[in-house]
Structure formats: C-alpha cells, structure tokens
Motif scaffolding. Structure first.
Motif, PDB file in Angstrom:
ATOM      1  N   LEU A   1      43.855  48.252  31.146  1.00 41.00           N
ATOM      2  CA  LEU A   1      44.729  47.076  31.228  1.00 41.00           C
ATOM      3  C   LEU A   1      45.646  47.173  32.447  1.00 41.00           C
ATOM      4  O   LEU A   1      45.823  46.200  33.193  1.00 41.00           O
ATOM      5  N   THR A   2      46.200  48.353  32.683  1.00 36.95           N
ATOM      6  CA  THR A   2      47.076  48.541  33.838  1.00 36.95           C
ATOM      7  C   THR A   2      46.296  48.425  35.138  1.00 36.95           C
ATOM      8  O   THR A   2      46.762  47.808  36.106  1.00 36.95           O
ATOM      9  N   SER A   3      45.098  49.013  35.184  1.00 33.73           N
ATOM     10  CA  SER A   3      44.282  48.916  36.398  1.00 33.73           C
ATOM     11  C   SER A   3      43.945  47.468  36.724  1.00 33.73           C
ATOM     12  O   SER A   3      44.022  47.036  37.889  1.00 33.73           O
ATOM     13  N   THR A   4      43.581  46.700  35.703  1.00 32.03           N
ATOM     14  CA  THR A   4      43.276  45.286  35.911  1.00 32.03           C
ATOM     15  C   THR A   4      44.503  44.533  36.404  1.00 32.03           C
ATOM     16  O   THR A   4      44.428  43.705  37.316  1.00 32.03           O
ATOM     17  N   GLY A   5      45.651  44.835  35.795  1.00 33.18           N
ATOM     18  CA  GLY A   5      46.889  44.198  36.233  1.00 33.18           C
ATOM     19  C   GLY A   5      47.235  44.535  37.667  1.00 33.18           C
ATOM     20  O   GLY A   5      47.696  43.676  38.426  1.00 33.18           O
ATOM     21  N   ASN A   6      47.003  45.774  38.073  1.00 30.60           N
ATOM     22  CA  ASN A   6      47.287  46.179  39.455  1.00 30.60           C
ATOM     23  C   ASN A   6      46.400  45.431  40.445  1.00 30.60           C
ATOM     24  O   ASN A   6      46.844  45.031  41.530  1.00 30.60           O
ATOM     25  N   VAL A   7      45.130  45.268  40.066  1.00 25.56           N
ATOM     26  CA  VAL A   7      44.208  44.529  40.943  1.00 25.56           C
ATOM     27  C   VAL A   7      44.651  43.066  41.069  1.00 25.56           C
ATOM     28  O   VAL A   7      44.692  42.494  42.169  1.00 25.56           O
ATOM     29  N   PHE A   8      45.001  42.479  39.934  1.00 22.05           N
ATOM     30  CA  PHE A   8      45.442  41.082  39.935  1.00 22.05           C
ATOM     31  C   PHE A   8      46.733  40.925  40.734  1.00 22.05           C
ATOM     32  O   PHE A   8      46.854  40.027  41.582  1.00 22.05           O
ATOM     33  N   GLY A   9      47.695  41.816  40.488  1.00 16.64           N
ATOM     34  CA  GLY A   9      48.952  41.754  41.227  1.00 16.64           C
ATOM     35  C   GLY A   9      48.755  42.012  42.706  1.00 16.64           C
ATOM     36  O   GLY A   9      49.388  41.375  43.552  1.00 16.64           O
ATOM     37  N   GLY A  10      47.866  42.960  43.039  1.00 18.79           N
ATOM     38  CA  GLY A  10      47.587  43.243  44.439  1.00 18.79           C
ATOM     39  C   GLY A  10      46.981  42.059  45.151  1.00 18.79           C
ATOM     40  O   GLY A  10      47.329  41.763  46.306  1.00 18.79           O
ATOM     41  N   ALA A  11      46.070  41.361  44.462  1.00 18.32           N
ATOM     42  CA  ALA A  11      45.453  40.177  45.070  1.00 18.32           C
ATOM     43  C   ALA A  11      46.500  39.099  45.335  1.00 18.32           C
ATOM     44  O   ALA A  11      46.509  38.466  46.403  1.00 18.32           O
ATOM     45  N   LEU A  12      47.402  38.887  44.376  1.00 18.85           N
ATOM     46  CA  LEU A  12      48.429  37.866  44.563  1.00 18.85           C
ATOM     47  C   LEU A  12      49.395  38.240  45.688  1.00 18.85           C
ATOM     48  O   LEU A  12      49.766  37.389  46.505  1.00 18.85           O
ATOM     49  N   ILE A  13      49.789  39.505  45.731  1.00 16.11           N
ATOM     50  CA  ILE A  13      50.756  39.906  46.756  1.00 16.11           C
ATOM     51  C   ILE A  13      50.146  39.799  48.142  1.00 16.11           C
ATOM     52  O   ILE A  13      50.816  39.440  49.117  1.00 16.11           O
ATOM     53  N   VAL A  14      48.849  40.069  48.267  1.00 18.75           N
ATOM     54  CA  VAL A  14      48.173  39.919  49.555  1.00 18.75           C
ATOM     55  C   VAL A  14      48.135  38.446  49.964  1.00 18.75           C
ATOM     56  O   VAL A  14      48.389  38.095  51.126  1.00 18.75           O
ATOM     57  N   LEU A  15      47.843  37.565  49.010  1.00 19.72           N
ATOM     58  CA  LEU A  15      47.795  36.140  49.322  1.00 19.72           C
ATOM     59  C   LEU A  15      49.159  35.614  49.757  1.00 19.72           C
ATOM     60  O   LEU A  15      49.282  34.922  50.766  1.00 19.72           O
ATOM     61  N   TYR A  16      50.190  35.943  48.991  1.00 18.22           N
ATOM     62  CA  TYR A  16      51.519  35.442  49.312  1.00 18.22           C
ATOM     63  C   TYR A  16      52.066  36.059  50.599  1.00 18.22           C
ATOM     64  O   TYR A  16      52.686  35.375  51.414  1.00 18.22           O
ATOM     65  N   ALA A  17      51.853  37.355  50.761  1.00 17.09           N
ATOM     66  CA  ALA A  17      52.307  38.013  51.987  1.00 17.09           C
ATOM     67  C   ALA A  17      51.552  37.476  53.200  1.00 17.09           C
ATOM     68  O   ALA A  17      52.124  37.287  54.278  1.00 17.09           O
ATOM     69  N   GLY A  18      50.244  37.231  53.026  1.00  8.45           N
ATOM     70  CA  GLY A  18      49.462  36.659  54.118  1.00  8.45           C
ATOM     71  C   GLY A  18      49.934  35.272  54.497  1.00  8.45           C
ATOM     72  O   GLY A  18      50.035  34.930  55.687  1.00  8.45           O
ATOM     73  N   TYR A  19      50.269  34.471  53.482  1.00  9.12           N
ATOM     74  CA  TYR A  19      50.784  33.129  53.749  1.00  9.12           C
ATOM     75  C   TYR A  19      52.102  33.200  54.516  1.00  9.12           C
ATOM     76  O   TYR A  19      52.308  32.472  55.506  1.00  9.12           O
TER      77      TYR A  19
END
Length: 555
Positions: free
Chosen positions: A182-200
């Motif tokens: 559950l934590t690993s999945t959450g980290n992947v999801f959070g990492g994807a979002l942070i990359v998108l927002y930081a990239g924007y």
C-alpha cells in the motif's frame, strides 16, 4: 519471507508529496508575478501539517504505513479535489436555501446520526469508533460553518463530502492487506503527481525567459530627468496610491455624494487637487508600471509581444522601473509597504519593505481558499463576527490600518538620505471592510462559490462604498497632516487613485478609463493641475517637478 519483506519496507513519502502539489500548482499559475522564495512559507506549513496528521494517526493506530495511507486520502480530498467539488456545487446547487432545504438538511442530519450510531455500535476497534465520532462532528461543524455563506444545500453537499473523506481514510487505517505494498503504491502515485505539478511549474517559469529583455535604461528618451544643475537638498516623496477612488464629479453624479469637505481639507493643507486627471488602465498593475516608468505602457511595450505575454512583460517593467533607478542615482532611500498582493509588492529595488506581522500574502490566501482549511476559518469568523467569509478580508483590513498608522512614523524617523515612500491601498474599492466609523463592515460578498454574484444589490454597493470612502477620507487627512508635522525635510505628498470605481452593483469592475482622484502637495511650488491629462502624465509631471526643482534643473 515476512522478515525479508519487513527489512525492505518502503518509506512513507506519499503524504508529503501530495501536500506539496497544490503549492506547486498555484505557483505555476502565477509564475509571472512570483519568485520561488514566495512559496517556501506555504510549502513549509503544508508539509508540517501533513506530518502532524500522519504522526497523530500513526500514534493512534500504531502503524505508520496505514496512517500514511489515511493521511494521503485526507490530503487528496481536502487539497486537490476540493476546488473541483466547489466548482460542481456552484453549477448544480442553488446558493441560497429555502424552507424545503432546511427540512432536507434536518432529514439528512437525522439519517446521518442514526447511521453513525449504528456503525459505532458495530465498530470492533477503538480507532473505528473514534473515526465515526470525528465524521459526525465534521458534518455538524461544516454544516454550521458553510450554510450562512453558501446556502444549506451546498452546506449539506460539502459536509457529506467531508464525512465521506473521513470514512474512506478510516477504512485505510483498518486495512487488513499488505501495508507495505500500500505504501509503495502510494509513493508511486504521489511521485507521479509531484513530477506533473513540478514540471508544470518549471515550464511556466521557463516561459518567462522567452520574453524580450527589459531594461529601464531603454526609457531614457521618455524621461525628462536630464538636468545637470547643482544639487540642492532633495525633498522626501510620499506616494499613496488608492484603488477605485473617483473624482468628485463622479461621486456626485453616480453616488450622490458630496466630497467637497475632504477636498477642501486637502487644499487647506497645501494640496492642489487635479481637475481633469483620468485613469488610463483598468488594472492597477498596468497603471503603476506606467507611472513608475514615466511613460504610458504603449510607449515601451514591444508591439510584437503576444497578448498572453503582455502581463508578464509589464510585471517586469514594474519590478525594475526607471523611476526607482533615477531615485537611487540621486541618493534616495526607497521604502515600500507590502500589501501582500503579489503583483503589487515592493520589488528588490526598494531598500526597505514594511508590512504588518499578521498579514497573509495573496498567494497564501488563494492557496488556503482552495482547500478545506477555508471552511475551518469560516467557522471561526462566523462564531466571532457572525460573518463566515470575513477571514479572506481581515488581512486587507489590518494592512490598511498599518499603512495609515505607520506613514507618519516613517516621516518622523531620522535619516541622512532623502526618502521615496510608496504605499498601495486596495481601497475604497471592494471588499468593503470599513464602516464610516472604522468598525468592521460586512464585506458584501458571500464567498468563493458566489464570486459571480458580488454586489448584486446596487444600493448595498453604494452605501458600503460611501461608508468606506468616508472612513478613508478622515484617515488620509489625518495621515498627511501628521506627515507634514513630522517631516524632517521639505516633502512632496501625492494622493492618487490608480483606476476608477465600479459604478454599479456588479463584479464587472471599474472601466479602463475613468476620472480619478489626483492631489499633490509640494514645498517646492505648485504643480499645474488644470490641464486634462492621463494619470501617468500627471504623476510624471509632479515627481519631475519636485526633482527638477531640487536639482536646479530647467522645466
């Protein structure tokens, strides 16, 4: 095998990634007016808040991984999904409640109490029971807090959404599956979002680099500061820029208000009130950029610049202006008051920035308003002032009071250098935060879900505007009188409005060109204020007159 998996257990990172996303998103939307250091305080608050929630849940549950999942659910629903929820409610739910909606609210509340009671009796863990109680309390508090501002139907929808978020978060706290996965999945999801927002945010920031170069020296041909005379003692210059203060003729015709007593008081203090000055722009940023560069925007903005980049270029011109360069060259100390409005904050050209300790920046207020935290603030101000939306305007009120109290103290302070002191006051235009006696006024707006309905009653708008105007007249008169009494050297005082007032009860805002208040007082002599002209031309003439006279130059 379980022991090996325990050794490889992942770190709980996803709550902190999600906490940073709304900050990065708002920064990306305002990269033209923000520097990266502006977001650090808000980012720290969000990260510390996420850590506090995670720590409390971890202590209650005894498991950092399940607590991390529950924290992420709360952050995701409260920060990232919240603006979408409010937009949906605005489209499908009437803002104001009726008797039928009151009955519906009571029915939903009773049904929820019964459901929570049944759930409480069946809950097998202490954590589960606590969450049920929390969900019920959240519903009741948010219904009370939001119904005065949004109407009861919207309050029910918001409250049910919050309860649902708490229930889903609780289900993760009692999650019986593989908590490490559950934590690993959450980290992947959070990492994807942070990359998108930081990239924007990075893309928006890099877009500023494609604008044409700006340098105030390119405006030398428009400047009349070309004298080579012998320098005498230079005057202090005080500029008080208001927002939406119309000329006396407009007040008489559109608001049925006689402003002669205030203007007479200024005249008795040595001010010359301009008879024919018009604002040139609908946006105060444009007006101020033109004044600070001593030429209309049209004279220095590139003609080939795309329409979408004009605001960014004008912001650059304001942040690095010709006027402040000239003043620095002449040995002036530049002091600016920080209104918290990002586009109008004092730039690095100012030697000193003054602001009240408690004022939130515009960035922080908008960020807060996009989250569930705004509802908690609404509850506090509803209990304290019977006004749930006042929290948005309290920083503005404190800032205005701070400027009017502090300006005379700046004049009183000793200093070897002449001073240029600038303060922007976002009044008397809405929000209406002062009554005529200075007490708190009800800001005639009902919150972020109803911005399109601002000032829907023209008579309410007129009365509130005039109340605020009357209060400002008294405070401005007192402030300029104290400045003159405290000043250590000859002084020039400018009181002007950057744009006209909205004349009807609507959210349309003031017209781009409108008659405005413009008054100046100079110990160096009178300024010609009889000729009709734009605010930019008038302001340039006033400041140039003071500096040219002080340096012995020719007019």
């Amino acid at each position: 095998m379980q022991a090996l998996r325990d050794l490889r257990r992942p770190r709980v990172l996803h709550p902190f990634m999600l906490a940073a996303c709304p900050v990065l998103a708002l920064y990306g939307q305002n990269a033209a007016t923000l520097t990266i250091d502006r977001i650090y305080p808000a980012l720290a608050v969000y990260l510390l808040g996420a850590f506090a929630v995670w720590l409390v849940l971890a202590r209650a549950r005894g498991d950092i991984h399940r607590a991390g999942a529950a924290t992420s659910v709360l952050l995701f629903s409260g920060f990232l999904v919240w603006p979408i929820l409010e937009s949906v409610i605005e489209m499908i739910v009437p803002i104001r409640g009726t008797l039928s909606t009151s009955i519906a609210l009571g029915g939903v509340l009773i049904a929820l109490v019964l459901a929570c009671t049944a759930w409480f009796m069946r809950a097998r863990t202490r954590t589960g029971r606590v969450l049920i109680v929390v969900a019920l309390v959240v519903f009741v508090l948010l219904s009370v807090a939001t119904s005065p501002a949004y109407g009861r139907r919207a309050a029910v929808a918001i409250s049910l959404y919050c309860v649902l978020s708490v229930v889903i978060a609780g289900s993760f706290l009692v999650f019986a599956g593989d908590r490490f996965r559950l934590t690993s999945t959450g980290n992947v999801f959070g990492g994807a979002l942070i990359v998108l927002y930081a990239g924007y945010a990075l893309v928006q920031e890099r877009a500023q680099a494609t604008l044409p170069d700006w340098s105030p020296t390119q405006l030398r041909e428009y400047s009349i500061f070309d004298s080579n005379g012998v320098a005498f003692a230079q005057p202090d210059v005080y500029v008080l820029a208001l927002d939406g203060y119309p000329r006396a003729s407009v007040l008489a015709e559109a608001f049925q208000y006689d402003n002669a007593p205030f203007l007479s008081d200024l005249s008795s203090q040595g001010f010359t009130v301009a008879a024919g000055v018009d604002a040139a722009y609908a946006e105060p940023v444009h007006a101020l950029a033109a004044c600070f560069n001593l030429a209309p925007v049209e004279a220095w903005i590139p003609e080939t610049l795309p329409a979408g980049a004009r605001a960014h270029y004008i912001q650059r011109a304001l942040d690095d202006s010709l006027l402040l360069k000239v003043l620095h060259d002449r040995g002036y100390e530049c002091i600016g008051f920080d209104s918290g409005i990002e586009a109008l904050r004092p730039s690095s050209q100012f030697d000193q920035t003054l602001k009240p300790m408690t004022v939130l920046s515009e960035f922080e207020r908008i960020l807060c308003d996009r989250t569930i935290a705004a509802r908690a603030l609404q509850l506090y101000f509803h209990v304290r002032y019977r006004n749930p939306v006042y929290w948005q305007f309290e920083p503005t009120r404190r800032y205005v009071e701070f400027v009017l109290e502090r300006l005379p103290l700046v004049a009183e302070a000793e200093g070897r250098q002449p001073r240029f002191v600038f303060a922007y006051l976002p009044v008397p235009e809405p929000p209406f935060i002062f009554r005529d006696d200075g007490a708190r006024a009800f800001p005639y707006a009902v919150g972020p879900l109803d911005t399109a309905r601002l000032f829907f009653d023209p008579e309410i708008h007129r009365r509130a505007f005039l109340d605020q105007l009357a209060y400002l007249n008294v405070r401005i008169s007192d402030a300029v009188r104290e400045i003159q009494a405290n000043a250590k050297r000859p002084s020039v005082i400018v009181v002007m409005s950057l744009r006209g007032a909205a004349l009807r009860g609507s959210a349309a805002g003031p017209p781009p060109r409108a008659p405005v208040l413009a008054a100046a007082r100079s110990d160096r002599g009178d300024v010609d204020n009889s000729t009709p002209m734009s605010l930019v031309s008038w302001f340039t003439g006033v400041v140039a007159d003071a500096l040219e006279r002080s340096s012995g130059g020719r007019r």
